[in-house]
Design a protein around this motif. Structure first.
Motif, mmCIF file in Angstrom:
data_model
loop_
_atom_site.group_PDB
_atom_site.id
_atom_site.type_symbol
_atom_site.label_atom_id
_atom_site.label_comp_id
_atom_site.label_asym_id
_atom_site.label_seq_id
_atom_site.Cartn_x
_atom_site.Cartn_y
_atom_site.Cartn_z
ATOM 1 N N THR A 111 0.806 -1.218 0.000
ATOM 2 C CA THR A 111 0.000 0.000 0.000
ATOM 3 C C THR A 111 0.837 1.266 0.000
ATOM 4 N N GLY A 112 2.169 1.115 -0.052
ATOM 5 C CA GLY A 112 3.019 2.299 -0.015
ATOM 6 C C GLY A 112 3.201 2.874 1.374
ATOM 7 N N GLU A 113 2.727 2.168 2.398
ATOM 8 C CA GLU A 113 2.858 2.659 3.772
ATOM 9 C C GLU A 113 4.239 2.310 4.329
ATOM 10 N N THR A 114 4.589 2.987 5.434
ATOM 11 C CA THR A 114 5.842 2.709 6.137
ATOM 12 C C THR A 114 5.548 1.830 7.350
ATOM 13 N N PHE A 115 6.310 0.750 7.482
ATOM 14 C CA PHE A 115 6.165 -0.175 8.599
ATOM 15 C C PHE A 115 7.485 -0.247 9.359
ATOM 16 N N SER A 116 7.391 -0.342 10.675
ATOM 17 C CA SER A 116 8.577 -0.412 11.531
ATOM 18 C C SER A 116 8.574 -1.727 12.302
ATOM 19 N N TYR A 117 9.784 -2.258 12.511
ATOM 20 C CA TYR A 117 9.955 -3.513 13.235
ATOM 21 C C TYR A 117 10.852 -3.283 14.447
ATOM 22 N N GLU A 118 10.633 -4.084 15.491
ATOM 23 C CA GLU A 118 11.584 -4.194 16.588
ATOM 24 C C GLU A 118 11.617 -5.653 17.032
ATOM 25 N N VAL A 119 12.760 -6.057 17.598
ATOM 26 C CA VAL A 119 12.963 -7.432 18.041
ATOM 27 C C VAL A 119 13.238 -7.413 19.537
ATOM 28 N N ARG A 120 12.651 -8.353 20.266
ATOM 29 C CA ARG A 120 12.890 -8.499 21.701
ATOM 30 C C ARG A 120 13.269 -9.943 21.987
#
Length: 482
Positions: free
Chosen positions: A235-244
């Motif tokens: 969709t052209g959106e920005t997604f962010s990831y984090e790892v724990r």
């Protein structure tokens, strides 16, 4: 246990007082390096760990049952010592148990600090478990074992204590987190370095959109050091990831710094709705309007001869409106509109709507009008109007009023006549009365020159007299029926 290395000797020849003396100088085995968490093991032919070790090798675990024999070739079966040493990264550290068994003596050190001390000659195996807290980071464990007499056996381990009531130490934040995105497949791959904690259970990957918070439930849980996200919308959106990281006691680390990707946009906006088509003859065409579509950067307008016909691209628009300047007067057209986003994705077409450009051009003025008095009124004649879409003639009759400087015909509609009629008999006029007349041509679209600008060719005549034609007389601007 690895086999003992064979010692080597070097012959040295010395000259002393004119004589040759022969001596043999023993050398220690070559330096041995053991990769953590493998122990380096050293064998000594004494219980004081003095002098050079007789043998050095690598050992995966401290677990030996030598019985009454020698631990290695070249060592005695009694009064020997063995030392194990390992340096490793414990990650966040935490509570550990140090279980030992030995016959005879054993001592365990953590960074040089003695934690276990069972240093005596025994005839049966002695056992003990000591609980310690290991700080975060790299630390060195050393195990010293001696056998004075009799049978020899030894074991040692360091194991994390993982019950939730004991272990309250969170793992360290995973290091080296990164993310890559493949626009062809629409997949993102998140990767990170392996944590050092011995009680590590795995990792949790979290994802969020834009500035929204991370959800409580992770996107994925894994024991690997990477995760490929195949669920990203394009969709052209920005997604962010984090790892724990999380351990066996359920403790979860803080999250890594956000790693973001912007997805490919292959999702079209919604189809336009609320399409309206209206005549815009003052702008020379048909005007189309519709409701703005969220996410649309532009629009495309399609036209067909009818609603079920073949639509062709007519043009584009930056806003939710369009003027079709190519529409022919009196011709019906069907229209459909699409929305296009910034990535070029085009929506489905709107529902079709048909419109016709109205004819706003009136027929030319009626010419050749004459009014001939008769015994009971007037006989009107005029030239046939050349307008091809003529619908009718409207005959106006009234009285001529003058203020001394200007004469005005105040007239009202008297008759509607078919387009093939060019005569009209106006009756019931008293003898000697004066009247003014004009005829207006009206087309099928209702256009009329008189209605448009209040202009007409006026004639004035007197009953039972000779008609007079006065072209300079204007119809009253506000006459009834106009």
């Amino acid at each position: 246990m690895n086999p003992a290395r064979r010692a080597t000797a070097t012959a040295v020849v010395l000259a002393a007082a004119g004589a040759l003396l022969s001596a043999v100088a023993p050398t220690a085995s070559a330096a041995v390096t053991c990769a953590s968490p493998t122990y380096q093991r050293q064998f000594f032919a004494n219980t004081a760990f003095s002098g050079a070790p007789k043998k050095t090798d690598c050992d995966a675990a401290v677990a030996e049952k030598w019985g009454t024999g020698a631990p290695a070739t070249g060592l005695p079966k009694d009064n020997f010592g063995v030392r194990w040493t390992v340096t490793r990264d414990f990650g966040s550290g935490g509570p550990f148990a140090l279980p030992v068994t030995a016959q005879d003596g054993i001592r365990v050190y953590l960074d040089g600090s003695r934690k276990v001390d069972l240093w005596k000659n025994v005839s049966t195996t002695q056992k003990k478990t000591v609980n310690v807290t290991v700080p975060a980071g790299r630390h060195t464990l050393r195990v010293d074992f001696v056998n004075w007499t009799g049978a020899a056996d030894v074991s040692f381990a360091y194991t994390p204590r993982t019950t939730p009531d004991v272990d309250k130490v969170k793992p360290l934040v995973p290091a080296g987190a990164s993310v890559s995105y493949d626009p062809a497949t629409g997949r993102a791959r998140v990767s990170w370095a392996k944590n050092k904690e011995m009680d590590l259970a795995g990792y949790r990957v979290y994802r969020r959109t834009g500035d929204s918070p991370f959800k409580a439930v992770p996107l994925a849980t894994t024991t690997a050091t990477s995760y490929t996200d195949t669920t990203l919308p394009v969709t052209g959106e920005t997604f962010s990831y984090e790892v724990r990281a999380y351990d066996k006691a359920g403790n979860e680390s803080a999250g890594t710094a956000d790693k973001s990707v912007t997805t490919a946009d292959r999702t079209a906006p919604g189809a336009p709705s609320g399409l309206k088509v209206a005549d815009a003859s003052e702008q020379n065409g048909l005007r189309l309007d519709w409701s703005p579509v969220p996410g649309a950067a532009s629009y495309r307008v399609y036209r067909a001869p009818d609603a079920t016909g073949t639509y062709t691209l007519l043009g584009g628009a930056a806003e939710a409106s369009y003027r079709d300047a190519t529409a022919t007067v009196g011709t019906a057209y069907a229209y459909r509109v699409t929305a296009v986003d910034a990535a070029g994705n085009e929506s489905a077409r709107s529902a079709a709507l048909t419109g016709t450009r109205r004819d706003d051009t009136p027929p030319p003025a009626v010419t050749g009008l004459k009014a001939t008095p008769t015994e009971d009124g007037f006989e009107l004649t005029w030239d046939r109007n050349p307008a091809p879409d003529l619908l009718r003639y409207t005959v106006y009759a009234g009285e001529l009023l003058s203020d001394g400087e200007e004469s005005v015909c105040y007239a009202s509609e008297t008759a509607w006549l078919n387009p093939d009629t060019t005569t009209y008999r106006h009756t019931t006029v008293p003898d000697g009365e004066q009247r003014c007349f004009f005829v207006d041509a009206v087309d099928v679209s209702g256009n009329s020159l008189y209605r448009l600008n209040r202009e007409a060719n006026v004639v004035v005549a007197t009953e039972l007299g000779t008609p007079t034609e006065e072209p300079g007389i204007e119809p009253a601007p506000g006459g009834t029926g106009a």
